[in-house]
Design an enzyme around this catalytic site. Sequence first.
Site, PDB file in Angstrom:
ATOM      1  N   CYS A   1       0.751  -1.159  -0.041  1.00 30.01           N
ATOM      2  CA  CYS A   1      -0.002   0.029   0.043  1.00 30.01           C
ATOM      3  C   CYS A   1       0.890   1.326   0.146  1.00 30.01           C
ATOM      4  CB  CYS A   1      -0.957  -0.028   1.065  1.00 30.01           C
ATOM      5  SG  CYS A   1      -2.025   1.497   1.390  1.00 30.01           S
TER       6      CYS A   1
ATOM      7  N   CYS B   1      -0.523   4.262   2.063  1.00 26.98           N
ATOM      8  CA  CYS B   1      -0.272   3.873   3.538  1.00 26.98           C
ATOM      9  C   CYS B   1       0.961   4.253   3.936  1.00 26.98           C
ATOM     10  CB  CYS B   1      -0.749   2.453   4.092  1.00 26.98           C
ATOM     11  SG  CYS B   1      -2.394   1.870   3.185  1.00 26.98           S
ATOM     12  N   ASP B   2       2.108   3.571   3.236  1.00 32.53           N
ATOM     13  CA  ASP B   2       3.347   3.685   3.876  1.00 32.53           C
ATOM     14  C   ASP B   2       4.650   4.397   3.207  1.00 32.53           C
ATOM     15  OD1 ASP B   2       2.489   1.642   5.654  1.00 32.53           O
ATOM     16  OD2 ASP B   2       2.702   0.065   4.240  1.00 32.53           O
TER      17      ASP B   2
END
Length: 312
Positions: free
Chosen positions: A136, A139-140
């Site tokens: 992701c 997300c990261d």
Amino acid sequence: MGNNAIRNVVILGSGCSGLTAAIYAARANLKPLVLEGHEPGGQLSITTLVENFPGFPDGIQGPELIENIKKQAARFGAEYQMAHLVSVDFTKRPFVLNLGSQQLLTRTLIIASGASARWLGLPNEQALIGHGVSSCATCDGFFFSGKPITVIGGGDSAMEEALFLTRFASEVTVIHRRDSFRASKIMLDRARQHPKIKFLTDTVVDDVFDVKQKEVTALRLRNLKTAKEWDFPTSAMFLGIGHEPNAKWADGHLDTDSDGYLLTKNYVFTRVPGVFACGDVQDRRYRQAISAAGTGCMAAMEVEKFLEEEGR
Ligand code: NAP
């Protein structure tokens, strides 16, 4: 509604397909319950700009789109519950949904459980998830500001991740096992033209290091044409290699293809009367937000018809 009450319809999954089904079922006064699993909002909730969903000439962020659809369904009476489905008893009517600590009874079920990111299955991969291995980018990606990042895959997901990660990374290397790409021309061209993105083709990853340091330091790569192996320094490995359908719990009860995608007839009918499937869990061909929304709509309309024919 109490725990022992029999629901008209439970919708498994809160991605674009499940939530669209919820809008239609709620507007039909069926008071749907949407079970949000381990990835609430589905794949749109971890994507960035969606440019191909009709009605948004400037695009819309995936999480915003999903939140809007969720609110839209709630306005008509859809309910939501966080739950992990363990199993379904398809042999009885109403169907019994086992959620571990709780059971739900429902006359019909819409399976919109989607598909989840695929992993490579490398020896060190699982140990480094959350420490530089990720599926992701939204997300990261932020954690790797100013560092070199690697993206694996040759489809639209990989191109989208690579482009997004250029916001943070010092450079992004896309590693793909072939020298031709599944990605759409527009996405591939954007990635190719980006000054921060480089490509390594005909190349596979054999492992990722370093578990001891609890961070990604390098990938062991192998060129499939020359058989050359080498260690490629990088700070993160983002997977963009496709998805697995979330339907393992239905094994043996519903028909699936060899990769586990639910097989449906007339778009959304499973072989169990009263059980319908929509979205990415049954669609390995199109896998678009709009096509998932379309089959979600169809599933809810079939539920309505099914209940009507039963005299409900
Ligand atoms: P995909 O199109 O199936 O591409 C997966 C890629 O990963 C392929 O290049 C494949 O290589 C590679 N791959 C698969 N397993 C691998 C393995 N074990 N090792 C190395 N490489 C592996 O999946 P996707 O990119 O997730 O896209 C899915 C659908 O969503 C597509 O219809 C796509 O257009 C759509 N999508 C659209 C957007 C957008 O429009 N913004 C964004 C994301 C996704 P091979 O090519 O060699 O098989």
